[in-house]
Design a protein around this motif. Structure first.
Motif, PDB file in Angstrom:
ATOM      1  N   UNK A 226       0.831  -1.207   0.000  1.00  0.00           N
ATOM      2  CA  UNK A 226       0.000   0.000   0.000  1.00  0.00           C
ATOM      3  C   UNK A 226       0.860   1.249   0.000  1.00  0.00           C
ATOM      4  N   UNK A 227       0.272   2.318  -0.478  1.00  0.00           N
ATOM      5  CA  UNK A 227       0.904   3.624  -0.498  1.00  0.00           C
ATOM      6  C   UNK A 227      -0.111   4.670  -0.036  1.00  0.00           C
TER       7      UNK A 227
ATOM      8  N   UNK B 238      -3.884   0.342  -2.517  1.00  0.00           N
ATOM      9  CA  UNK B 238      -3.516  -0.917  -1.880  1.00  0.00           C
ATOM     10  C   UNK B 238      -3.902  -2.110  -2.745  1.00  0.00           C
ATOM     11  N   UNK B 239      -3.213  -3.207  -2.510  1.00  0.00           N
ATOM     12  CA  UNK B 239      -3.552  -4.508  -3.092  1.00  0.00           C
ATOM     13  C   UNK B 239      -2.998  -5.594  -2.177  1.00  0.00           C
ATOM     14  N   UNK B 240      -3.696  -6.729  -2.099  1.00  0.00           N
ATOM     15  CA  UNK B 240      -3.211  -7.833  -1.274  1.00  0.00           C
ATOM     16  C   UNK B 240      -2.458  -8.840  -2.131  1.00  0.00           C
TER      17      UNK B 240
ATOM     18  N   UNK C  76       2.160   4.767 -11.652  1.00  0.00           N
ATOM     19  CA  UNK C  76       3.511   4.342 -11.252  1.00  0.00           C
ATOM     20  C   UNK C  76       3.454   3.463 -10.012  1.00  0.00           C
ATOM     21  N   UNK C  77       2.566   3.811  -9.087  1.00  0.00           N
ATOM     22  CA  UNK C  77       2.397   3.000  -7.875  1.00  0.00           C
ATOM     23  C   UNK C  77       1.847   1.624  -8.222  1.00  0.00           C
TER      24      UNK C  77
ATOM     25  N   UNK D 187       5.167   6.759   2.374  1.00  0.00           N
ATOM     26  CA  UNK D 187       5.077   5.434   1.757  1.00  0.00           C
ATOM     27  C   UNK D 187       5.409   4.373   2.788  1.00  0.00           C
ATOM     28  N   UNK D 188       4.528   3.387   2.841  1.00  0.00           N
ATOM     29  CA  UNK D 188       4.730   2.254   3.727  1.00  0.00           C
ATOM     30  C   UNK D 188       4.404   0.991   2.972  1.00  0.00           C
TER      31      UNK D 188
END
Length: 478
Positions: A36-37, A51-53, A115-116, A476-477
């Motif tokens: 996730x960002x 986010x995506x899992x 880009x993310x 960003x994490x």
């Protein structure tokens, strides 16, 4: 009702944005491949979120060749735009790749988001990307996905076009002519004739909107896109699926936390449905209105039920040496599976199996087998095997194949029945022994391990502002 209201208040007391960020951090602690960002403004408020899992990543690896990016959904409390990335799985159903919220529709925001997304997917770019008619988005796509084919969703295009029809809105002959230009022409020459005829007949040659639409014809006309893979989305059968791809409703009071929770439930529902279609494809063979020749039987064994369907008439050329076909409908090039016209020609030449070059794994029953096996192996390694779907589907496929192999002979059927009785008895003994052990453990220890995960790098954010935000900075994490 009071209890439910109390839970709702507790969920947002800590700050709506912070709760969602905490949920994302918690998801990451439970799933190391979660990504996730969070993008903040200069005041520490969320302006972009993504986010995506881990399962979304696996689905994208298989089905990410075609991606739908829908920005027509909003959470009205903050005027944030919900922008999910959606794909088409092997059952021709929607599958979620990622979800995002953006504060505005500037090229800068779209570049950041694409880009993310690209980074989250290991650098893999979609072959075809379907969007609505947003100009700033169109400007951002080639900057991040230079080799991706940008397409326009037919559903959104039709909805926008209707508002431009004016007095022609009630003219059924005009609407039929317009629809033929969209998806009813076989090749570019036919499209040009139909378009020119429509412009002349309805006096639209000087209409600025239709002029602009024509300049974008390669992004929406099926006749001009048959050489590029689109999983059949440009056809009328799939166009409606891009209408609000998330598929649920919110209102002007819906908070970010509520939206996130509803979204997660929606993804779980989609995955339960996928399990259902997977199980059905494994345990049964589809039927056809045509005689089930060896070739059609092979198609029924290989493809999911949704892909096993009939077609119309076309003139097909066939090379018996290389077992290659060429059909004017170009269904294989566009959708990834042989059309019925080609199957008929192969059948006429006594070909009993679909040539390997025409079997795209993404449409087969085993498209996700490696994913299930990998998940099961990882869970076994960690001793946390709690998702039984991969193993169950794997074993169902094995036993069903064994049943099909043995059902014609009495002796083989008897062997299978005797083995079942023996295995069933042995499994009952194991389950009984395990239950006895669990009960003993509970009675003697009474200790439950606390598995709550913590992290020192939780993003601290303020509640969202209700106006557009400027002055971006990133937090960003991963």
């Amino acid at each position: 009702m009071n209890y439910c209201y109390k839970l709702k208040i507790e969920a947002i007391e800590g700050g709506d944005s912070q709760v969602v960020c905490d949920k994302l951090q918690e998801a990451y602690s439970e799933d190391p491949n979660f990504f996730f960002r969070v993008r903040l403004d200069s005041d520490g408020r969320v302006c972009n979120l993504f986010w995506r899992d881990s399962m979304m990543l696996e689905d994208y690896k298989i089905y990410g060749d075609v991606t739908v990016f829908d920005t027509t959904y909003r959470t009205n409390r903050y005027n944030l735009i919900c922008a999910p990335f959606v794909g088409i799985n092997n059952h021709w159903k929607n599958t979620m790749f990622a979800c995002s919220f953006i504060g505005d529709e500037t090229t800068d925001s779209f570049v950041w988001l694409f880009e993310t997304f690209k980074k989250a997917m290991g650098g893999k770019c979609p072959v075809s990307l379907f969007t609505d008619q947003d100009a700033t988005m169109a400007a951002a796509i080639p900057k991040v996905f230079p080799n991706t084919r940008h397409r326009l969703c037919l559903w959104h295009l039709i909805q926008n076009a209707v508002t431009r029809f004016g007095v022609l809105k009630s003219d059924d002959t005009f609407k039929a002519a317009f629809m033929k230009c969209l998806s009813g022409c076989i090749n570019e020459a036919q499209f040009e004739v139909c378009w020119d005829s429509m412009m002349t007949k309805y006096k639209l040659k000087n209409n600025s909107w239709f002029k602009r639409l024509y300049s974008l014809k390669h992004k929406w006309s099926t006749a001009l896109s048959k050489d590029f893979f689109s999983a059949g989305i440009l056809s009328s059968q799939r166009s409606e699926s891009t209408n609000h791809a998330v598929g649920f409703k919110a209102n002007k009071k819906t908070s970010l936390t509520e939206f996130y929770n509803i979204f997660q439930k929606t993804v779980k529902t989609w995955r339960r449905n996928e399990d259902f279609y997977e199980f059905n494809s494994i345990k049964s063979i589809p039927i056809s209105s045509y005689p089930m020749s060896a070739l059609l039987k092979h198609a029924a064994e290989v493809y999911t039920h949704t892909l096993f369907r009939d077609g119309t008439t076309q003139a097909v050329t066939y090379d018996p040496v290389n077992q290659t076909t060429q059909c004017p409908c170009k269904n294989f090039e566009e959708s990834g599976w042989l059309c019925f016209h080609s199957l008929r020609i192969l059948h006429m030449h006594s070909v009993e199996k679909i040539p390997e070059q025409y079997i795209s794994i993404r449409w087969t029953k085993v498209a996700k087998d490696k994913v299930w096996e990998s998940i099961e192996a990882e869970q076994r390694k960690k001793g946390t095997l709690n998702n039984f779907t991969p193993w169950r589907l794997h074993m169902v496929r094995k036993y069903y194949s064994l049943i099909l192999k043995s059902h014609k002979f009495e002796k083989s059927r008897k062997v299978l029945e005797e083995s079942y009785a023996k295995d069933s008895s042995a499994i009952d003994e194991i389950i009984s022994a395990m239950k006895s052990t669990d009960n003993h453990s509970e009675n003697t220890t009474g200790v439950e391990e606390n598995s709550e995960a913590t992290s020192s790098n939780v993003v601290q954010v303020l509640d969202l502002a209700r106006a557009k935000i400027k002055g971006f900075q990133e937090a960003m994490t991963t």
